[in-house]
Design a protein around this motif. Structure first.
Motif, PDB file in Angstrom:
ATOM      1  N   SER A   1     -12.875  13.673  -0.436  1.00 39.39           N
ATOM      2  CA  SER A   1     -12.052  13.911   0.757  1.00 39.39           C
ATOM      3  C   SER A   1     -10.814  13.007   0.794  1.00 39.39           C
ATOM      4  N   VAL A   2     -10.794  11.942  -0.003  1.00 36.18           N
ATOM      5  CA  VAL A   2      -9.659  11.013   0.008  1.00 36.18           C
ATOM      6  C   VAL A   2      -8.741  11.192  -1.211  1.00 36.18           C
ATOM      7  N   ARG A   3      -9.005  12.209  -2.010  1.00 40.20           N
ATOM      8  CA  ARG A   3      -8.223  12.413  -3.240  1.00 40.20           C
ATOM      9  C   ARG A   3      -6.736  12.598  -2.946  1.00 40.20           C
ATOM     10  N   VAL A   4      -6.396  13.407  -1.960  1.00 43.66           N
ATOM     11  CA  VAL A   4      -4.984  13.651  -1.619  1.00 43.66           C
ATOM     12  C   VAL A   4      -4.346  12.355  -1.109  1.00 43.66           C
ATOM     13  N   ASP A   5      -5.068  11.613  -0.272  1.00 40.99           N
ATOM     14  CA  ASP A   5      -4.556  10.329   0.237  1.00 40.99           C
ATOM     15  C   ASP A   5      -4.284   9.361  -0.907  1.00 40.99           C
ATOM     16  N   HIS A   6      -5.225   9.301  -1.842  1.00 48.40           N
ATOM     17  CA  HIS A   6      -5.091   8.368  -2.967  1.00 48.40           C
ATOM     18  C   HIS A   6      -3.868   8.724  -3.815  1.00 48.40           C
ATOM     19  N   ARG A   7      -3.667   9.996  -4.057  1.00 50.24           N
ATOM     20  CA  ARG A   7      -2.512  10.421  -4.860  1.00 50.24           C
ATOM     21  C   ARG A   7      -1.190  10.153  -4.127  1.00 50.24           C
ATOM     22  N   THR A   8      -1.165  10.420  -2.839  1.00 53.57           N
ATOM     23  CA  THR A   8       0.046  10.156  -2.053  1.00 53.57           C
ATOM     24  C   THR A   8       0.342   8.665  -2.014  1.00 53.57           C
ATOM     25  N   GLN A   9      -0.683   7.864  -1.804  1.00 53.60           N
ATOM     26  CA  GLN A   9      -0.502   6.408  -1.819  1.00 53.60           C
ATOM     27  C   GLN A   9       0.002   5.958  -3.184  1.00 53.60           C
ATOM     28  N   GLY A  10      -0.500   6.580  -4.241  1.00 53.93           N
ATOM     29  CA  GLY A  10      -0.058   6.234  -5.587  1.00 53.93           C
ATOM     30  C   GLY A  10       1.428   6.482  -5.778  1.00 53.93           C
ATOM     31  N   ARG A  11       1.908   7.612  -5.272  1.00 46.61           N
ATOM     32  CA  ARG A  11       3.342   7.896  -5.351  1.00 46.61           C
ATOM     33  C   ARG A  11       4.151   6.843  -4.606  1.00 46.61           C
ATOM     34  N   VAL A  12       3.685   6.481  -3.422  1.00 49.69           N
ATOM     35  CA  VAL A  12       4.401   5.475  -2.624  1.00 49.69           C
ATOM     36  C   VAL A  12       4.376   4.123  -3.329  1.00 49.69           C
ATOM     37  N   VAL A  13       3.242   3.769  -3.932  1.00 57.70           N
ATOM     38  CA  VAL A  13       3.146   2.505  -4.667  1.00 57.70           C
ATOM     39  C   VAL A  13       4.157   2.487  -5.815  1.00 57.70           C
ATOM     40  N   LEU A  14       4.288   3.597  -6.528  1.00 60.33           N
ATOM     41  CA  LEU A  14       5.254   3.656  -7.621  1.00 60.33           C
ATOM     42  C   LEU A  14       6.672   3.379  -7.123  1.00 60.33           C
ATOM     43  N   TRP A  15       7.041   3.972  -6.002  1.00 58.25           N
ATOM     44  CA  TRP A  15       8.379   3.750  -5.446  1.00 58.25           C
ATOM     45  C   TRP A  15       8.556   2.325  -4.938  1.00 58.25           C
ATOM     46  N   VAL A  16       7.564   1.844  -4.188  1.00 57.74           N
ATOM     47  CA  VAL A  16       7.679   0.489  -3.622  1.00 57.74           C
ATOM     48  C   VAL A  16       7.711  -0.544  -4.737  1.00 57.74           C
ATOM     49  N   ARG A  17       6.853  -0.387  -5.727  1.00 58.52           N
ATOM     50  CA  ARG A  17       6.842  -1.340  -6.843  1.00 58.52           C
ATOM     51  C   ARG A  17       8.168  -1.313  -7.592  1.00 58.52           C
ATOM     52  N   GLY A  18       8.747  -0.128  -7.750  1.00 60.76           N
ATOM     53  CA  GLY A  18      10.069  -0.026  -8.361  1.00 60.76           C
ATOM     54  C   GLY A  18      11.125  -0.771  -7.553  1.00 60.76           C
ATOM     55  N   LEU A  19      11.055  -0.669  -6.239  1.00 63.67           N
ATOM     56  CA  LEU A  19      11.988  -1.390  -5.370  1.00 63.67           C
ATOM     57  C   LEU A  19      11.761  -2.892  -5.420  1.00 63.67           C
ATOM     58  N   VAL A  20      10.513  -3.300  -5.565  1.00 61.78           N
ATOM     59  CA  VAL A  20      10.211  -4.734  -5.719  1.00 61.78           C
ATOM     60  C   VAL A  20      10.851  -5.249  -7.004  1.00 61.78           C
ATOM     61  N   ILE A  21      10.716  -4.488  -8.080  1.00 66.25           N
ATOM     62  CA  ILE A  21      11.328  -4.889  -9.356  1.00 66.25           C
ATOM     63  C   ILE A  21      12.837  -4.941  -9.221  1.00 66.25           C
ATOM     64  N   LEU A  22      13.428  -3.942  -8.576  1.00 66.83           N
ATOM     65  CA  LEU A  22      14.869  -3.907  -8.404  1.00 66.83           C
ATOM     66  C   LEU A  22      15.360  -5.098  -7.573  1.00 66.83           C
ATOM     67  N   SER A  23      14.705  -5.352  -6.446  1.00 68.96           N
ATOM     68  CA  SER A  23      15.142  -6.490  -5.615  1.00 68.96           C
ATOM     69  C   SER A  23      14.902  -7.807  -6.343  1.00 68.96           C
ATOM     70  N   GLY A  24      13.818  -7.909  -7.109  1.00 68.57           N
ATOM     71  CA  GLY A  24      13.576  -9.106  -7.899  1.00 68.57           C
ATOM     72  C   GLY A  24      14.628  -9.300  -8.968  1.00 68.57           C
ATOM     73  N   ALA A  25      15.036  -8.205  -9.598  1.00 67.27           N
ATOM     74  CA  ALA A  25      16.087  -8.295 -10.628  1.00 67.27           C
ATOM     75  C   ALA A  25      17.410  -8.750 -10.018  1.00 67.27           C
ATOM     76  N   LEU A  26      17.686  -8.316  -8.788  1.00 68.39           N
ATOM     77  CA  LEU A  26      18.919  -8.746  -8.113  1.00 68.39           C
ATOM     78  C   LEU A  26      18.884 -10.223  -7.733  1.00 68.39           C
ATOM     79  N   LEU A  27      17.667 -10.761  -7.635  1.00 69.45           N
ATOM     80  CA  LEU A  27      17.521 -12.187  -7.274  1.00 69.45           C
ATOM     81  C   LEU A  27      17.513 -13.117  -8.473  1.00 69.45           C
ATOM     82  N   VAL A  28      17.580 -12.563  -9.685  1.00 69.17           N
ATOM     83  CA  VAL A  28      17.592 -13.394 -10.890  1.00 69.17           C
ATOM     84  C   VAL A  28      18.799 -14.316 -10.847  1.00 69.17           C
ATOM     85  N   GLU A  29      18.557 -15.598 -11.105  1.00 72.49           N
ATOM     86  CA  GLU A  29      19.652 -16.580 -11.119  1.00 72.49           C
ATOM     87  C   GLU A  29      20.478 -16.401 -12.360  1.00 72.49           C
TER      88      GLU A  29
END
Length: 136
Positions: free
Chosen positions: A108-136
């Motif tokens: 019953s949680v399969r759709v939720d898990h997949r949707t959360q996975g998509r969001v994690v991929l985007w958020v993690r990508g944004l974390v990497i991007l913001s971290g890269a912008l903070l590189v000294e």
């Protein structure tokens, strides 16, 4: 002094490259979710990497100098990066909860898990991007 500074920048640039490599692994694990063992092992490795990264950076960077002495604590980008990290970790908790239910055959949680996975991929990508912008 200049050599140490270059080494420090290379160290941080290396963490960005490592995070990008892990992101590719995460994309592959998302793509091949039906290969359950591969998916689960890869996602556990990604989560452990993401938990270990702040510890690694804390031990290898002069945070006091950068945040306090140089005044970057007031930087909007620092706070965006921090909030994205908090969101990413919160999503990981939700992912783990739904994953455990899936492993107990609660589909019953399969759709939720997949949707959360998509969001994690985007958020993690944004974390990497913001971290890269903070590189000294």
């Amino acid at each position: 002094m200049h050599g140490a500074r270059t080494e420090q920048v290379m160290l941080t640039a290396g963490t960005v490259w490592a995070a990008l490599a892990v992101q590719i692994g995460m994309l592959l694990a998302f793509r091949y979710a039906k290969k359950r063992v591969y998916h689960v092992v890869t996602m556990i490795a990604v989560i452990l990497f993401d938990i270990g990264m702040p510890v690694y950076l804390y031990l290898n960077k002069d945070w006091y100098r950068r945040l306090i002495e140089e005044g970057e604590i007031a930087s909007f980008l620092i706070w965006i990066h921090l909030m994205m990290l908090v969101l990413m970790y919160a999503l990981y908790v939700l992912q783990i909860k739904t994953a455990l239910r899936l492993l107990r055959s609660d589909n019953s949680v399969r759709v939720d898990h997949r949707t959360q996975g998509r969001v994690v991929l985007w958020v993690r990508g944004l974390v990497i991007l913001s971290g890269a912008l903070l590189v000294e």
